[in-house]
Design a protein around this motif. Structure first.
Motif, PDB file in Angstrom:
ATOM      1  N   TYR A 155       0.662  -1.104  -0.022  1.00  0.00           N
ATOM      2  CA  TYR A 155       0.334  -0.055   0.088  1.00  0.00           C
ATOM      3  C   TYR A 155       0.953   1.480   0.043  1.00  0.00           C
ATOM      4  CZ  TYR A 155       1.085  -0.101   4.998  1.00  0.00           C
ATOM      5  OH  TYR A 155       1.634  -0.034   6.204  1.00  0.00           O
ATOM      6  N   MET A 156       0.184   2.300  -0.298  1.00  0.00           N
ATOM      7  CA  MET A 156       0.959   3.733  -0.687  1.00  0.00           C
ATOM      8  C   MET A 156      -0.021   4.763  -0.212  1.00  0.00           C
ATOM      9  SD  MET A 156       2.205   3.730  -4.681  1.00  0.00           S
ATOM     10  CE  MET A 156       2.875   5.024  -4.339  1.00  0.00           C
ATOM     11  N   TYR A 157       0.366   5.981  -0.258  1.00  0.00           N
ATOM     12  CA  TYR A 157      -0.653   7.312  -0.239  1.00  0.00           C
ATOM     13  C   TYR A 157      -0.426   8.220  -1.399  1.00  0.00           C
ATOM     14  CZ  TYR A 157      -0.760   5.239   4.569  1.00  0.00           C
ATOM     15  OH  TYR A 157      -1.077   4.317   5.709  1.00  0.00           O
ATOM     16  N   TYR A 158      -1.572   8.944  -1.695  1.00  0.00           N
ATOM     17  CA  TYR A 158      -1.378   9.989  -2.807  1.00  0.00           C
ATOM     18  C   TYR A 158      -2.527  10.821  -2.610  1.00  0.00           C
ATOM     19  CZ  TYR A 158      -1.162  12.351  -7.016  1.00  0.00           C
ATOM     20  OH  TYR A 158      -1.243  13.219  -7.946  1.00  0.00           O
ATOM     21  N   GLU A 159      -2.455  11.917  -2.384  1.00  0.00           N
ATOM     22  CA  GLU A 159      -3.473  12.990  -2.368  1.00  0.00           C
ATOM     23  C   GLU A 159      -4.353  12.426  -1.448  1.00  0.00           C
ATOM     24  OE1 GLU A 159      -3.120  16.079  -3.509  1.00  0.00           O
ATOM     25  OE2 GLU A 159      -1.398  15.953  -4.473  1.00  0.00           O
ATOM     26  N   GLU A 160      -4.269  12.277  -0.053  1.00  0.00           N
ATOM     27  CA  GLU A 160      -5.160  11.567   0.884  1.00  0.00           C
ATOM     28  C   GLU A 160      -5.865  10.366   0.584  1.00  0.00           C
ATOM     29  OE1 GLU A 160      -7.817  14.702   1.872  1.00  0.00           O
ATOM     30  OE2 GLU A 160      -6.494  16.232   2.523  1.00  0.00           O
ATOM     31  N   ALA A 161      -5.299   9.939  -0.288  1.00  0.00           N
ATOM     32  CA  ALA A 161      -5.898   8.669  -1.123  1.00  0.00           C
ATOM     33  C   ALA A 161      -5.009   7.238  -0.368  1.00  0.00           C
ATOM     34  CB  ALA A 161      -6.243   8.424  -2.657  1.00  0.00           C
ATOM     35  N   PHE A 162      -5.694   6.203  -0.200  1.00  0.00           N
ATOM     36  CA  PHE A 162      -4.709   4.984   0.137  1.00  0.00           C
ATOM     37  C   PHE A 162      -5.162   4.131  -0.874  1.00  0.00           C
ATOM     38  CE2 PHE A 162      -5.298   0.559   2.067  1.00  0.00           C
ATOM     39  CZ  PHE A 162      -4.148   0.712   3.009  1.00  0.00           C
ATOM     40  N   ILE A 163      -3.732   3.683  -1.684  1.00  0.00           N
ATOM     41  CA  ILE A 163      -3.641   2.684  -2.664  1.00  0.00           C
ATOM     42  C   ILE A 163      -3.264   1.369  -2.155  1.00  0.00           C
ATOM     43  CG2 ILE A 163      -2.867   2.712  -5.154  1.00  0.00           C
ATOM     44  CD1 ILE A 163      -2.261   5.634  -5.002  1.00  0.00           C
ATOM     45  N   PHE A 164      -3.880   0.469  -2.831  1.00  0.00           N
ATOM     46  CA  PHE A 164      -3.349  -0.960  -2.351  1.00  0.00           C
ATOM     47  C   PHE A 164      -3.449  -1.949  -3.631  1.00  0.00           C
ATOM     48  CE2 PHE A 164      -7.919  -0.249  -1.744  1.00  0.00           C
ATOM     49  CZ  PHE A 164      -8.524  -1.502  -2.334  1.00  0.00           C
ATOM     50  N   SER A 165      -2.660  -2.901  -3.431  1.00  0.00           N
ATOM     51  CA  SER A 165      -2.497  -4.114  -4.589  1.00  0.00           C
ATOM     52  C   SER A 165      -1.719  -5.132  -3.775  1.00  0.00           C
ATOM     53  CB  SER A 165      -1.601  -3.301  -5.499  1.00  0.00           C
ATOM     54  OG  SER A 165      -1.398  -4.405  -6.466  1.00  0.00           O
ATOM     55  N   THR A 166      -2.252  -6.379  -4.348  1.00  0.00           N
ATOM     56  CA  THR A 166      -1.341  -7.478  -3.975  1.00  0.00           C
ATOM     57  C   THR A 166      -0.059  -7.765  -5.025  1.00  0.00           C
ATOM     58  OG1 THR A 166      -2.968  -8.741  -5.468  1.00  0.00           O
ATOM     59  CG2 THR A 166      -3.412  -8.796  -3.213  1.00  0.00           C
ATOM     60  N   GLN A 167       0.044  -6.776  -6.001  1.00  0.00           N
ATOM     61  CA  GLN A 167       1.148  -6.900  -6.767  1.00  0.00           C
ATOM     62  C   GLN A 167       1.999  -5.531  -6.967  1.00  0.00           C
ATOM     63  OE1 GLN A 167      -0.291  -6.654 -10.929  1.00  0.00           O
ATOM     64  NE2 GLN A 167       1.170  -8.045 -11.531  1.00  0.00           N
ATOM     65  N   PHE A 168       3.067  -5.785  -6.223  1.00  0.00           N
ATOM     66  CA  PHE A 168       3.985  -4.622  -6.093  1.00  0.00           C
ATOM     67  C   PHE A 168       4.240  -3.856  -7.397  1.00  0.00           C
ATOM     68  CE2 PHE A 168       8.349  -2.751  -5.831  1.00  0.00           C
ATOM     69  CZ  PHE A 168       8.327  -2.189  -4.557  1.00  0.00           C
ATOM     70  N   SER A 169       4.482  -4.595  -8.433  1.00  0.00           N
ATOM     71  CA  SER A 169       4.804  -4.145  -9.709  1.00  0.00           C
ATOM     72  C   SER A 169       3.661  -2.893 -10.011  1.00  0.00           C
ATOM     73  CB  SER A 169       5.318  -4.792 -10.926  1.00  0.00           C
ATOM     74  OG  SER A 169       4.241  -5.732 -10.996  1.00  0.00           O
ATOM     75  N   LEU A 170       2.530  -3.362  -9.838  1.00  0.00           N
ATOM     76  CA  LEU A 170       1.623  -2.532 -10.322  1.00  0.00           C
ATOM     77  C   LEU A 170       1.213  -1.184  -9.638  1.00  0.00           C
ATOM     78  CD1 LEU A 170      -1.215  -2.501 -12.044  1.00  0.00           C
ATOM     79  CD2 LEU A 170      -2.396  -3.604 -10.129  1.00  0.00           C
TER      80      LEU A 170
END
Length: 553
Positions: A128-143
C-alpha cells in the motif's frame, strides 16, 4: 492465481485520483484471460483479476458491503463460501481461524470503512501507499510501482533484499510503498489508517505439547489441510524432487487414491533425479522428468509457469484444475528447521541477541560489499540493527525459539514473492500445506533441540508416512543423513554454470546507469567488476547478485 488492487479516499475520490483508476481499469483491457471484477463507489475503486485457478472468483457485493480475496483461507474447501463467512463475521477470531495463504479486502459502504488483511505468515503480500489523501493498495508490487507516482529509495529495505533475499518489517525498495506484515490487518476510514496484529505467534511458541501428541496432531492437521485444498479434485498436478518436502506431499495425495501428474526439474546424473525417480517407482507414480542445465537458475514455480501452463503437456486437460499445482514450499524451514547451523544455535542459546545476529549474518553471507556500495559500512550496521530489532519483537520467547519464528515470518516471504507478483505471466496458483499455522504449531510446541536438522521431521515420517523413507532422498548437509544407497552427483557439490554471463553483466550495468539507485553504487568500481567478470579474469557472482537484487524492483 489472482490479484487485487484499488484506491480509497475517505472524503471521496476526486479528479486527482482519476488517472490511477484509469490505469487500474487498463488491467482488464490488457488481459484477455481471467475474470475481471470491479466496483466503484464515491470513496472506493476496487478490482480483482482472477485467473480462476482455484475455481470461481471470490468477489461479492451487496447493498452494504463489498468483499473479495485472493488465495484460499481454508476455512472450508470452498473459498467462495469462505469469503461469505469472513464477510459476515470479520473479526480477529475469525481471521485467526484461517490457516491458508490469502489476502482479503472488505469495504463497508455504510460506515465508509476499508479493511484489508493478509495471512498469518504473510506469504501472500499486500502492498500500500498514499497519494493526495488516498490509500492505494495492491497484491502486486509492480502494479503500484508502475503508477508513475514519485518514489524514493528505501536504503534499508533495498539492502535487506539485496543481502538476505527478503524485507524486514514493512519495508520495500521504496519509502512510499509498504508491505503488510504477517498476521496483520489494516483499516482505512475517516479516522485515518490503523494497523493491528490479529495473530499472536508468541502465544503459539509458548504452548507445549507432548511429543507423541505433536506427531499425531501434525498428521491430523496436514490431512485436514490437504482435504480442504483438494476439494473435489480427482486428478492433481504436483512437483516431485529428490527431497522430502515434495515427497511428503506426494504421500498425502497418493493415500487418497488420486490420479497424479508429477513433474521433476533436474540436472542429468544427479542424486536429486535419482532419488525422485526411485521414490516415484516405489509408489507407482508416473514421473515426467524435464532436464535442466541449472536447477538454481529459476524457481520450480517459474519452470511450471513456462513448461506446464502453455497447455502442451499431455496431462494438462486431465488435471481437474490445471492452473493449480501442489507444492512442498515451506517444508524445509517449517518442519525441517534449516538455516539453523550449529554456530547459530549456540549463539541463540547464549540469549545474546547481538551475538545471534552476527552468527546469522555470517551463516547467510549477508554482507554489503564495501568495494562497490557507497556507505556500505553504515548500511551493514543498520542491517544488523534491524535483525536485532526483528528478534526482539518476540519478547520473552527464548531466543532459540524466537530465531525459528524469525525465519518463519521473514525468510519465508521471498519464496513465492516473484510468482505472486508475476501473476499475469504465471497464471498459476499453489496448494501449500506447509504454510499453515495449524501445521507449524506442532513444531513450535517442541524444544528447538528436538526439531532442528530434520529430527522431528524424520520422526514424523517414520510415525505417519514410513513409505516416504523407503527410497533414498537428498538430505541437507549436517542434517539427518540418508543411509540408503543412491547414485549421481550430490546437489550440494554440483558446480553451477556461470551465473552471470557477459550479456547479463552488461545488461545489469546498462540498467544501473538508468536507475535512480545508481547513486548508491560506486560506478567506476562496479564497472571494473563487470569487465573482469565478463573476461573471466575474476568471479564476482556475489557482488553482481547484490546489484541485481537492488535493481529487482
Amino acid at each position: 492465481m489472482a490479484k487485487l488492487f484499488g484506491i480509497y479516499c475517505a472524503s471521496g475520490l476526486t479528479q486527482q485520483h482519476d488517472f490511477i483508476i484509469e490505469k487500474f481499469k487498463l488491467e482488464e483491457k490488457n488481459r484477455v484471460d481471467g475474470q475481471f471484477n470491479s466496483v466503484q463507489e464515491r470513496a472506493l475503486y476496487m478490482a480483482t483479476l482472477d485467473y480462476q485457478t482455484f475455481g470461481p472468483s471470490a468477489f461479492l457485493q451487496t447493498d452494504s458491503q463489498i468483499a473479495t480475496l485472493v488465495g484460499h483461507p481454508l476455512l472450508s474447501s470452498d473459498r467462495v463460501r469462505d469469503l461469505d463467512t469472513l464477510n459476515k463475521n470479520y473479526t480477529d477470531n475469525m481471521l485467526k481461524s484461517c490457516e491458508g495463504v490469502f489476502c482479503m479486502a472488505r469495504y463497508n459502504i455504510e460506515s465508509n470503512c476499508l479493511d484489508i488483511a493478509t495471512d498469518a505468515l504473510g506469504i501472500r503480500p499486500f502492498y500500500y501507499m498514499y497519494y493526495e489523501e488516498a490509500f492505494i493498495f495492491s497484491t502486486q508490487f509492480s502494479l503500484l510501482k508502475e503508477l508513475g507516482l514519485p518514489l524514493t529509495c528505501n536504503e534499508e529495505g533495498m539492502m535487506e533484499y539485496a543481502t538476505l533475499g527478503y524485507y524486514l518489517f514493512d519495508h520495500t525498495h521504496y519509502q512510499e510503498i509498504s508491505c503488510i506484515q504477517p498476521g496483520h490487518r489494516v483499516q482505512a476510514s475517516s479516522l485515518g489508517v490503523r494497523k493491528t496484529q490479529y495473530f499472536d505467534w508468541c502465544a503459539l511458541a509458548k504452548a507445549g505439547e507432548y511429543y507423541e501428541g505433536a506427531l499425531e496432531g501434525l498428521k491430523q492437521d496436514l490431512d485436514n489441510n490437504v482435504d480442504k485444498y483438494l476439494g473435489n479434485d480427482k486428478h492433481v498436478l504436483t512437483t516431485l524432487s529428490g527431497g522430502l518436502d515434495s515427497r511428503l506431499i506426494a504421500c498425502l495425495l497418493k493415500r487418497r487414491n488420486l490420479d497424479m501428474s508429477a513433474l521433476n526439474f533436474s540436472q542429468v546424473k544427479t542424486q536429486d533425479l535419482y532419488c525422485a525417480q526411485a521414490f516415484a517407482d516405489s509408489q507407482n507414480i508416473n514421473l515426467d522428468v524435464i532436464k535442466v542445465k541449472d536447477t538454481q537458475a529459476k524457481t520450480v514455480e517459474d519452470r511450471l509457469g513456462k513448461h506446464w501452463r502453455n497447455g502442451a503437456h499431455p496431462d494438462y486437460y486431465r488435471v481437474t484444475r490445471p492452473g493449480l499445482s501442489w507444492s512442498g514450499n515451506g517444508g524445509s524451514v517449517g518442519l525441517g528447521v534449516i538455516y539453523y547451523s550449529e554456530k547459530v544455535y549456540q549463539a541463540a542459546l547464549t540469549q545474546d541477541v547481538e551475538h545471534l545476529a552476527d552468527a546469522y549474518l555470517s551463516q547467510q553471507f549477508a554482507y554489503i560489499p564495501k568495494s562497490i556500495i557507497r556507505g556500505a559500512e553504515g548500511m551493514q550496521a543498520t542491517l544488523k540493527a534491524n535483525i536485532i530489532r526483528s528478534l526482539k519483537q518476540f519478547g520473552d520467547v527464548p531466543l532459540d525459539k524466537a530465531y525459528y519464528l524469525f525465519l518463519l515470518l521473514n525468510d519465508q516471504h521471498h519464496h513465492l514473492a516473484i510468482p505472486f507478483d508475476k501473476v499475469d505471466d504465471y497464471q498459476m496458483d499453489f496448494c501449500l500445506p506447509f504454510y499453515s499455522w495449524k501445521v507449524l504449531r506442532h513444531v513450535l510446541s517442541q524444544p528447538i533441540s528436538r526439531v532442528r536438522k530434520h529430527r522431528f521431521y524424520h520422526d514424523f515420517l517414520q510415525y505417519a508416512f514410513p513409505e516416504a523413507l523407503d527410497a533414498p532422498w537428498q538430505a541437507y548437509p549436517d542434517h539427518i543423513p540418508c543411509t540408503l544407497p543412491k547414485e549421481g552427483i550430490d546437489q550440494w557439490q554440483i558446480k553451477r554454470p556461470k551465473q552471470f554471463n557477459t550479456a547479463k553483466v552488461y545488461g545489469l550495468l546498462f540498467s544501473l546507469m538508468f536507475s535512480q539507485h545508481k547513486r548508491m553504487v560506486n560506478i567506476p568500481s562496479f564497472s571494473v567488476v563487470a569487465v573482469l567478470h565478463s573476461l573471466g579474469l575474476k568471479v564476482y557472482n556475489d557482488k553482481l547478485k547484490v546489484v541485481e537484487n537492488m535493481l529487482k524492483w
